[in-house]
Write a protein that holds these residues in place. Sequence first.
Motif, mmCIF file in Angstrom:
data_model
loop_
_atom_site.group_PDB
_atom_site.id
_atom_site.type_symbol
_atom_site.label_atom_id
_atom_site.label_comp_id
_atom_site.label_asym_id
_atom_site.label_seq_id
_atom_site.Cartn_x
_atom_site.Cartn_y
_atom_site.Cartn_z
ATOM 1 N N ASP A 741 0.795 -1.225 0.000
ATOM 2 C CA ASP A 741 0.000 0.000 0.000
ATOM 3 C C ASP A 741 0.828 1.277 0.000
ATOM 4 O O ASP A 741 0.287 2.366 -0.226
ATOM 5 C CB ASP A 741 -0.922 0.019 1.231
ATOM 6 N N LYS A 742 2.133 1.166 0.272
ATOM 7 C CA LYS A 742 2.923 2.382 0.492
ATOM 8 C C LYS A 742 2.877 3.355 -0.687
ATOM 9 O O LYS A 742 2.592 4.544 -0.520
ATOM 10 C CB LYS A 742 4.373 2.008 0.796
ATOM 11 N N GLY A 743 3.178 2.862 -1.871
ATOM 12 C CA GLY A 743 3.211 3.734 -3.044
ATOM 13 C C GLY A 743 1.859 4.358 -3.329
ATOM 14 O O GLY A 743 1.755 5.551 -3.660
ATOM 15 N N LEU A 744 0.799 3.564 -3.210
ATOM 16 C CA LEU A 744 -0.550 4.056 -3.467
ATOM 17 C C LEU A 744 -0.936 5.134 -2.465
ATOM 18 O O LEU A 744 -1.542 6.158 -2.826
ATOM 19 C CB LEU A 744 -1.533 2.891 -3.407
ATOM 20 N N VAL A 745 -0.599 4.935 -1.188
ATOM 21 C CA VAL A 745 -0.907 5.927 -0.160
ATOM 22 C C VAL A 745 -0.209 7.245 -0.469
ATOM 23 O O VAL A 745 -0.820 8.321 -0.394
ATOM 24 C CB VAL A 745 -0.510 5.412 1.239
ATOM 25 N N MET A 746 1.063 7.187 -0.830
ATOM 26 C CA MET A 746 1.795 8.426 -1.137
ATOM 27 C C MET A 746 1.188 9.149 -2.333
ATOM 28 O O MET A 746 1.035 10.377 -2.325
ATOM 29 C CB MET A 746 3.265 8.101 -1.383
ATOM 30 N N ARG A 747 0.827 8.393 -3.353
ATOM 31 C CA ARG A 747 0.217 9.031 -4.538
ATOM 32 C C ARG A 747 -1.100 9.690 -4.185
ATOM 33 O O ARG A 747 -1.376 10.835 -4.589
ATOM 34 C CB ARG A 747 0.021 7.997 -5.642
ATOM 35 N N ARG A 748 -1.925 8.993 -3.425
ATOM 36 C CA ARG A 748 -3.222 9.559 -3.069
ATOM 37 C C ARG A 748 -3.089 10.756 -2.135
ATOM 38 O O ARG A 748 -3.866 11.712 -2.223
ATOM 39 C CB ARG A 748 -4.095 8.478 -2.434
ATOM 40 N N MET A 749 -2.103 10.703 -1.226
ATOM 41 C CA MET A 749 -1.873 11.861 -0.362
ATOM 42 C C MET A 749 -1.522 13.086 -1.196
ATOM 43 O O MET A 749 -2.004 14.194 -0.954
ATOM 44 C CB MET A 749 -0.757 11.578 0.634
ATOM 45 N N LEU A 750 -0.688 12.880 -2.175
ATOM 46 C CA LEU A 750 -0.275 13.989 -3.037
ATOM 47 C C LEU A 750 -1.449 14.533 -3.830
ATOM 48 O O LEU A 750 -1.574 15.746 -4.055
ATOM 49 C CB LEU A 750 0.831 13.523 -3.978
ATOM 50 N N ASP A 751 -2.364 13.640 -4.236
ATOM 51 C CA ASP A 751 -3.514 14.055 -5.044
ATOM 52 C C ASP A 751 -4.634 14.682 -4.229
ATOM 53 O O ASP A 751 -5.328 15.588 -4.704
ATOM 54 C CB ASP A 751 -4.092 12.843 -5.804
ATOM 55 N N GLU A 752 -4.807 14.212 -2.980
ATOM 56 C CA GLU A 752 -6.033 14.526 -2.258
ATOM 57 C C GLU A 752 -5.878 15.526 -1.119
ATOM 58 O O GLU A 752 -6.880 16.023 -0.607
ATOM 59 C CB GLU A 752 -6.653 13.232 -1.710
ATOM 60 N N VAL A 753 -4.651 15.819 -0.656
ATOM 61 C CA VAL A 753 -4.492 16.731 0.472
ATOM 62 C C VAL A 753 -4.933 18.139 0.064
ATOM 63 O O VAL A 753 -4.568 18.645 -1.002
ATOM 64 C CB VAL A 753 -3.033 16.743 0.950
ATOM 65 N N GLN A 754 -5.737 18.742 0.934
ATOM 66 C CA GLN A 754 -6.286 20.064 0.664
ATOM 67 C C GLN A 754 -5.661 21.108 1.586
ATOM 68 O O GLN A 754 -5.149 20.803 2.660
ATOM 69 C CB GLN A 754 -7.808 20.044 0.888
ATOM 70 N N GLY A 755 -5.743 22.377 1.169
ATOM 71 C CA GLY A 755 -5.317 23.490 2.005
ATOM 72 C C GLY A 755 -3.823 23.582 2.211
ATOM 73 O O GLY A 755 -3.364 24.105 3.240
ATOM 74 N N VAL A 756 -3.064 23.107 1.262
ATOM 75 C CA VAL A 756 -1.609 23.098 1.386
ATOM 76 C C VAL A 756 -1.018 24.283 0.643
ATOM 77 O O VAL A 756 -1.374 24.544 -0.511
ATOM 78 C CB VAL A 756 -1.029 21.782 0.822
ATOM 79 N N GLU A 757 -0.120 24.991 1.314
ATOM 80 C CA GLU A 757 0.524 26.148 0.688
ATOM 81 C C GLU A 757 1.523 25.718 -0.370
ATOM 82 O O GLU A 757 1.568 26.274 -1.461
ATOM 83 C CB GLU A 757 1.204 26.991 1.762
ATOM 84 N N ARG A 758 2.333 24.706 -0.026
ATOM 85 C CA ARG A 758 3.289 24.169 -0.994
ATOM 86 C C ARG A 758 3.693 22.769 -0.587
ATOM 87 O O ARG A 758 3.491 22.353 0.554
ATOM 88 C CB ARG A 758 4.515 25.073 -1.130
ATOM 89 N N VAL A 759 4.277 22.033 -1.525
ATOM 90 C CA VAL A 759 4.729 20.668 -1.287
ATOM 91 C C VAL A 759 6.196 20.573 -1.690
ATOM 92 O O VAL A 759 6.574 21.011 -2.782
ATOM 93 C CB VAL A 759 3.902 19.641 -2.088
ATOM 94 N N GLU A 760 7.027 20.011 -0.816
ATOM 95 C CA GLU A 760 8.431 19.742 -1.127
ATOM 96 C C GLU A 760 8.626 18.242 -1.246
ATOM 97 O O GLU A 760 8.060 17.468 -0.480
ATOM 98 C CB GLU A 760 9.347 20.304 -0.036
ATOM 99 N N MET A 761 9.445 17.840 -2.206
ATOM 100 C CA MET A 761 9.678 16.408 -2.442
ATOM 101 C C MET A 761 11.167 16.107 -2.509
ATOM 102 O O MET A 761 11.639 15.399 -3.385
ATOM 103 C CB MET A 761 8.959 15.968 -3.721
ATOM 104 N N ILE A 762 11.915 16.655 -1.553
ATOM 105 C CA ILE A 762 13.349 16.367 -1.473
ATOM 106 C C ILE A 762 13.565 14.939 -1.008
ATOM 107 O O ILE A 762 14.357 14.181 -1.553
ATOM 108 C CB ILE A 762 14.041 17.354 -0.514
ATOM 109 N N ASP A 763 12.841 14.563 0.039
ATOM 110 C CA ASP A 763 12.905 13.217 0.614
ATOM 111 C C ASP A 763 11.571 12.986 1.308
ATOM 112 O O ASP A 763 11.310 13.557 2.369
ATOM 113 C CB ASP A 763 14.067 13.129 1.606
ATOM 114 N N GLY A 764 10.688 12.201 0.710
ATOM 115 C CA GLY A 764 9.328 12.089 1.209
ATOM 116 C C GLY A 764 8.486 13.249 0.706
ATOM 117 O O GLY A 764 8.890 14.013 -0.198
ATOM 118 N N LEU A 765 7.293 13.405 1.287
ATOM 119 C CA LEU A 765 6.393 14.501 0.925
ATOM 120 C C LEU A 765 6.277 15.442 2.113
ATOM 121 O O LEU A 765 5.864 15.037 3.204
ATOM 122 C CB LEU A 765 5.007 13.956 0.565
ATOM 123 N N LYS A 766 6.645 16.706 1.906
ATOM 124 C CA LYS A 766 6.572 17.695 2.978
ATOM 125 C C LYS A 766 5.504 18.723 2.607
ATOM 126 O O LYS A 766 5.651 19.464 1.623
ATOM 127 C CB LYS A 766 7.927 18.372 3.171
#
Length: 816
Positions: A741-766
């Motif tokens: 499930d790990k890859g799917l969870v990360m993809r969905r988090m990136l697609d579905e998280v709301q109210g985020v000012e910005r996303v960094e992807m240096i190592d993981g999702l910030k």
Amino acid sequence: MKAVILAGGLGTRLHPLTIDIPKPMVPILNRPLMSYTVELLAKYGFTDILALLYHQPKIIKSYFGDGKKFGIKIEYVEAAQDFGTAGAVKFACPDIAEPILVISADLLTDINLTEVIKFHRRKQALATMVLTRVENPLPYGIVVTRDNGRIKNFLEKPAWSEVFSDTINAGIYLLEPEAVREIPLRRLFDFGHDLFPKLLKERRPLYGYTASGYWCDIGKLEDYSRCHFEILDGKTDFKIAEERKKDQYLLGAGSMVAEQTEIYRSVIGGNCKIGRGAFLRECIVWDSVEIGPEARLERVIVTNDVKVGPNADLGEGVVVGAGTEIGAEARIRPFIKIWPRKNIEPGASVSRSMIWRERWTRSLFDNFGVTGICNVEITPQFAAALGAAYGSTLGKNTLLAGSRDSHKASRMIYRALVSGVMSVGANLANLEMAPIPVSRYGVRSLKAGGGFHVRKSPFDPEVIDIKFFDADGMDLSSAAEKKIERLFFAEDYPRAMIEEIGEITYPFHRVTEEYREGILAYLDQQGTQSASLKVVIDYSFGAAAQIFPYILGAGGLNVIALGAYIDAGRITKDQQAFEYSLRQMTNIVKSLNADFGVMLDTGGEKIFLCDEKGRLIDGNIALAIMARLALEAKPGTSIAVPVKESSVIEKLARRFQGRVVRTKNSFRGMMELAKADKISFVGENQGGYIYPDFMPSFDGMLSVFKLVDYLEKNKIKLSDLAAEIPKIILLQREVPCSVEDKGLVMRRMLDEVQGVERVEMIDGLKFWHDDDWVLIMLDAVRPIIHLYAEAASPKAAESLIDKYAAGIGSLRKGAR
């Protein structure tokens, strides 16, 4: 007549089959081995049975109960310790007044017990040993009898030169009460080693009955497999349920086989699923196993609850422990044994038996190098092969620098690693016992092509770490690691001819002197002054104790030393021991009015601090202090910290017109950035600090000098420095998540998280929410996701981490 079943064996030779269940419970044609013994006894009129248990007794008792379902009465005796075969019988029947039949639960036999009893009574024997004939008598007790059946010679487990018969002890005995009285109570005493030789020496009436019929001792995995096919081929009197017998195999209840499968001479357990197009030949499959489409298994044993992915290929002689998951297109090479609950990633190639490791991935390496349980996962054979693979990546005549810690296990693995390196023609500069920073420095000063360090894990007393370095003394790049892995798994490394074998030199003293001079020269360039501070230093009984005092002597420090000698038994600390050492340091700092205290880790790479008041400095605060020192020393400079560290570092950088570069969280990621231009400091919150102008890797000894120099120059207390750091509110949590499930969870988090000012992807999702943030990182080994959250208040940070944990949980549940 009472029957006694010896059912207490550990079954270690059947590992991994007997990791989770006792040996008498391994299934033969889908029912426990011991059930055949119970049915044999019932068939010949033994209705009163005593089972002697030792290993995992509850499993046996749960299955057989009181024996009613078998038409007999079963009682159980559990020995408090191993008394041996004869000693166990004495423990269970100390006052026996009637003859008893003793039979091992390890046996699969249809021998006629009535004939044994008749023979025993006719001969008026004190003890009768049932005998059988085998092709290879080496693993058994060899017996020679006279014409009347009286035993003439007996030899337990002979060498080939001692084989004088093919007639062996079959593990079934009929004993008179007088024979049992010869067995001492509560002492280790064996039938084959002790009782029978004693009776023979005393010329007591010891007889052997040579039986006909089927007999197999399930002592090895080969015996376990063989008996299945001998039963299927009709070589025994054991009956097979006709409704489960197919043309080419036996199918357990509730199991399903898809179309276009090919199954030959195999035994399939209950509730199994065999996918479309799968191929099985001479396999033994236990219960609740799933075998994916197009998977190929030949002469394989698969235990309970295993999942074999599509197109996986399991070679001849492979044994798979319970609960293991084998990914799609994985390849398991012949005769590999995989212990229970392993996770083999899709496409992985397994060429070494997996014992107690948590997982087998495509990678040998993790954040700590190559890590495993000593003499189980990290064996001398493993280390020699690994050394050969590493040396092969660098080529013949390449110089490598090697070192180790003080423990004897590290020395053993180190020597095996050195042998492997030499076997492919690489040369070794043997630095012997040295701190890790000195080893890294030695790689550079000797202009070596790389190096390695072997240590007993600082955290786990059973584990060995092997750390590899590149030509800059840094951890290896992922590309270099993969190159080693390819050679290691393929076992494709060219061996050197006899005159090409590598050589060893011993430059320890030269390298340590160069390290000392290098540090002192570096400090002079930085304008470092001699200090008059009083400092408590705990060397943690590591190799730094034989080097660092020599360097400190040039600095004028008044040092109170703790753990300042080599003690191999104390270099690993569990959490309790670690905290005790910290408390000891703080107490001594307070009692002696020292300026601060520092504890080095056993490798000399990291430091842990307390202030002059004896208060421990939190790792996040310590990082902020060391970052501030670097920023203040060189205004406008660039420093680097991993993405999971507090944004307080940026606030400090703005104060000193500096800049913060975020790195990956791996040690290699930090070192790579340290090597880049214009980076003056790299640090993390576990006490590791890098000063790239000296060396692009952690160095606890240099870090101490840096702190001492700042406190001396600025006439400031460490507690005052800590008080100036803005408040840090940084939380951490682990959330369960299956590997699938790990890859799917990360993809969905990136697609579905709301109210985020910005996303960094240096190592993981910030994810940034104004000045607050959450970092989501996948664990490289365990089935978990790491969450880090920083906010303006504890309540806000808790709320943020709760929100993301819940989001991961909902996505995980719906991932399938």
